[in-house]
Enzyme design. Structure first.
Site, PDB file in Angstrom:
ATOM      1  N   HIS A 158       0.808  -1.221   0.000  1.00  0.00           N
ATOM      2  CA  HIS A 158       0.000   0.000   0.000  1.00  0.00           C
ATOM      3  C   HIS A 158       0.840   1.268   0.000  1.00  0.00           C
ATOM      4  CE1 HIS A 158      -3.400  -2.718   1.489  1.00  0.00           C
ATOM      5  NE2 HIS A 158      -3.701  -2.290   0.281  1.00  0.00           N
ATOM      6  N   ASP A 181     -18.810  -0.966 -11.137  1.00  0.00           N
ATOM      7  CA  ASP A 181     -17.739  -1.520 -11.951  1.00  0.00           C
ATOM      8  C   ASP A 181     -16.791  -0.367 -12.307  1.00  0.00           C
ATOM      9  OD1 ASP A 181     -16.911  -3.853 -13.908  1.00  0.00           O
ATOM     10  OD2 ASP A 181     -16.871  -2.022 -15.073  1.00  0.00           O
ATOM     11  N   ASP A 197      -5.942  -0.402  -8.002  1.00  0.00           N
ATOM     12  CA  ASP A 197      -5.547  -1.402  -7.013  1.00  0.00           C
ATOM     13  C   ASP A 197      -6.428  -2.620  -7.242  1.00  0.00           C
ATOM     14  OD1 ASP A 197      -4.763  -2.840  -4.845  1.00  0.00           O
ATOM     15  OD2 ASP A 197      -5.407  -1.403  -3.340  1.00  0.00           O
ATOM     16  N   ASP A 202      -6.872  -9.820  -9.641  1.00  0.00           N
ATOM     17  CA  ASP A 202      -6.165 -10.422 -10.761  1.00  0.00           C
ATOM     18  C   ASP A 202      -6.939 -10.266 -12.068  1.00  0.00           C
ATOM     19  OD1 ASP A 202      -3.849 -11.562  -9.343  1.00  0.00           O
ATOM     20  OD2 ASP A 202      -5.410 -12.590  -8.211  1.00  0.00           O
TER      21      ASP A 202
END
Lengths: 282, 480
Positions: free
Chosen positions: A62, A137, A155, A158
């Site tokens: 972070h 989204d 951030d 996958d």
């Protein structure tokens, strides 16, 4: 009795952590969410079986996804964070008083709710008054924005599952449009080590490079991620991440960090030869 | 009958568990003889790739599980009878035409049919009477059949045996099927419906009328397109006026005697799924396509058309599951957008013609794929849009049919360059694929306008085919 959480890093490699107890396990509209309490790493957030963070090493990730871009442009005021339901990136951003507005877009409200309850270490600053949370989204959110943000932080999880739209050309193209003329984009860029992760790294970098004037990658050591060697992307319409680093300015702020410093900032853009080869720079 | 049953699937499952020893074809013997293929497709799949035998019936002479599965499908689609087809809807369309017409018989059809229909004329020797489908100039697409044109064609050709209707068209346009059936039956003509893109009409709510419901005599339904069965599987539906046993003979003229049980089982399970869950599946499909349409229209520069083009004549109804998007206002041909979507964004849409792209939306889609399509279209507009002036204005090219397709196809022919072929009579097809609607069919006179159209389609990157010449530079024309 022993309880172990195991993640498959590849078909042939497993990474296991001994668990004290499972704190929560739910199926949201988008994914399965688990939180474990472990002996070695403290609490662990797991989405669809993949480890997202541990209390012990989340600061490495972070800090690197937030302080690097800010140390390059002191005028960052409007920030968009996509993903990051755990709140860790938000916590780091709120250390800067001059940031005026942080829009956060997370598709899965349940991730945020669970992190608030079980992982306050990262979620503690989600109620900062500068933070606006949108449950949407990321791609849908960003496509209606134009010339609006100084910094976008992607951030993501996958390139499969709920985060898969965040690895596409249309997503990064729309991010470019949503950024101001000196905007910076930083993204979670996967790992160079195992072949499947490396493919995702190559693809994301290739797309970003074709869209932004400046596109570099930098690295960090995140022990609980597959191979521990993790990459971030730095893309900008204008700034070079090393030449334009405002070293003295950033150090004068007196921000407390445990991983990031400005020497490491410069060094993190020095990448191994095999990664250069993978990215076509060798 | 119980729509929750799936007789072919159940018989195959039983057969697999019975562990029969095979000294018959296929020679891969449950996959053991081809390990790489088994690894690729999975052992379960190879184990049910079997030949016709007593426990699993025979498609050419069905007496048990295939017969039952076909009856279940007939019930589900509201037909008198149903035939499973394993060589594509092409074969179903050809079976309709060949069941209705013999050599020399006339058949009324719109010119914007799929090539399979005109191919059937080459095979059986029927004579087409073409109806001008009309063009929506704004969109550059051919429409449906207008009733007055059909009445005129019937009056001029009272001896025609059948009317073939393309319903819906690839773009989702429907004709007034009930009225067409009424007029045709009054004149003792059969109504054959190419319903390749209309499987969902039978199961969705508030859909345009289906062929069987409208009283049509036969319909070719591409189950694999929007019905969820495997590619190449299709069904042929027949109504009350049809002699099924004759149709079965006609199908048997060209259909394989080694029908794939993978395809047959997929038809069986797709029918079951549609019967039990179809309403919900297509409710979701409509929801996704309406959302995408609204979002795309709000991007500007694109026109995702819908029911507003209904004119109660050549556009009698519109299939809102179809997402057809006109790209003219951003100065790009549909086929150019189609190529950019695939090459730069990894998004494959069904086809791009000169003015439009068509995206197929189904229950298999999720919200995030729809977002990707919308966002990519926005990006393409932002990065590539240009001045639309000078784009090709599509006109319906009324064909000058000099000879029937079969006569032309089998005449003495010689190859000439397409650019030099004006005034000659084509002995071949020329089409862009998809959608596979012929620009030229055998027996039609070639004009400058057609030559220019072919050159423009080529320049924009359309995939042209149909001629013997793989580069589509030369064409066989009739020696006169």
């Amino acid at each position: 009795m022993e309880l172990w959480y195991t993640e498959k890093h590849t078909k042939n490699v497993r990474y296991s952590i001994k668990v004290n107890k499972q704190l929560v396990s739910v199926e949201s509209e988008f994914q399965r969410i688990d939180v474990f309490d472990s002996y070695e790493f403290g609490r662990i957030l797991v989405l669809d079986g993949y480890l997202m963070l541990t209390e012990k090493d989340e600061f490495m990730y972070h800090e690197m996804i937030t302080h690097v871009p800010i140390a390059v442009n002191p005028d960052i005021k409007d920030v968009l964070v996509i993903g990051a339901g755990d709140g860790g990136a938000i916590r780091e951003l709120t250390k800067y008083d001059f940031i005026e507005k942080i829009d956060m877009v997370e598709i899965d409200k349940m991730v945020i709710d669970i992190c608030r309850k079980y992982i306050p270490q990262t979620a503690s600053k989600l109620d900062d008054e500068r933070v606006n949370i949108y449950y949407e989204d990321g791609l849908k959110f960003v496509r209606s924005k134009q010339d609006k943000y100084d910094l976008i932080i992607v951030d993501s999880t996958d390139p499969f599952g709920p985060g898969e739209t965040l690895f596409t050309r249309e997503f990064y193209g729309n991010c470019y449009k949503a950024l101001k003329e000196d905007g910076i984009l930083v993204n979670q860029n996967e790992s160079p080590y195992y072949p499947n992760d490396a493919k995702a790294m190559q693809k994301a970098h290739k797309i970003i490079k074709s869209i932004f004037a400046v596109a570099r990658v930098y690295q960090a050591h995140v022990p609980t991620y597959p191979s521990g060697h993790w990459m971030f992307g730095f893309a900008s319409k204008k700034y070079d991440p090393v030449a334009d680093l405002k070293e003295e300015w950033w150090n004068s702020l007196g921000i407390y960090t445990r991983y990031y410093n400005t020497d490491l900032h410069k060094g993190s853009f020095a990448i191994p030869n095999y990664v250069k080869e993978l990215l076509g720079y060798a | 009958m119980e729509q929750k049953n799936a007789p072919i699937y159940e018989a195959l499952e039983k057969h697999r568990l019975d562990r029969i020893v095979h000294f018959d074809v296929p020679g891969h013997k449950g996959g053991r003889g081809n390990k790489e293929l088994t690894e690729f497709l999975g052992e379960k799949c190879l184990k049910v790739d079997v030949n016709s035998m007593k426990p699993v019936d025979n498609l050419n002479h069905p007496v048990s599980v295939i017969k039952e599965a076909q009856e279940l499908a007939a019930e589900a689609f509201g037909a008198k009878s149903c035939f499973f087809i394993v060589s594509g809807t092409t074969a179903a369309v050809q079976a309709m035409v060949m069941s209705a017409c013999k050599a020399g018989d006339k058949i009324i059809m719109p010119r914007n049919v799929h090539k399979s229909a005109i191919n059937a004329l080459v095979i059986c020797g029927a004579i087409p009477v073409y109806i001008n489908p009309g063009i929506n100039k704004r969109l550059g697409i051919a429409l449906g059949m207008s009733i007055s044109d059909i009445e005129k064609a019937i009056e001029e050709n009272p001896d025609a045996k059948a009317i073939l209707v393309n319903n819906p068209t690839y773009y989702g346009i429907c004709s007034n099927l009930k009225k067409i059936v009424e007029i045709a039956h009054k004149h003792n003509m059969l109504v054959l419906v190419d319903e390749a893109h209309g499987t969902h009409f039978y199961f969705g709510e508030n859909m345009p009328v289906s062929a069987m419901k409208a009283g049509a005599d036969m319909a070719a339904v591409s189950m694999h397109k929007t019905g969820g069965s495997l590619t190449q599987s299709s069904i042929l539906l027949c109504g009350e006026n049809i002699n099924n046993d004759y149709v079965r003979q006609i199908i048997g003229l060209t259909q394989t005697t080694s029908a794939s049980y993978l395809l047959l089982a997929s038809l069986d399970l797709a029918r079951k799924n549609l019967s039990l869950n179809g309403a919900e599946i297509f409710r979701r499909t409509v929801e996704l396509s309406q959302y995408a349409r609204n979002e795309i229209n709000s991007l500007g520069g694109y026109y995702a058309f819908s029911t507003e083009i209904i004119d109660n004549d050549a556009v009698y109804d519109f299939d809102i599951t179809k997402l057809s998007i006109n790209t003219r206002d951003i100065g790009l041909a549909g086929v150019e957008v189609y190529d950019i979507l695939r090459d730069d964004y990894g998004i494959q849409v069904e086809f791009g013609d000169l003015g439009n792209i068509l995206a197929i939306i189904s229950a298999g889609d999720r919200g995030k794929e729809i977002e990707r399509l919308i966002s990519a279209l926005y990006e393409i507009k932002r990065l590539y849009s240009k001045d639309p002036t000078g784009m090709y204005d599509l006109n319906y090219i009324d064909p000058d049919v000099v000879y029937a397709p079969q006569q032309a196809f089998y005449s003495s022919k010689k190859p000439v360059f397409i650019k030099d072929s004006a005034g000659m009579i084509s002995g071949e097809f020329v089409m862009t694929y998809p959608p596979g609607i012929p620009i030229l069919a055998p027996g039609e006179r070639i004009t400058e306008e057609i030559i220019n159209y072919i050159a423009y389609a080529k320049e924009k990157g359309s995939l042209l085919m149909g001629t013997q010449d793989m580069n589509v530079e030369k064409i066989y024309v009739l020696e006169e």
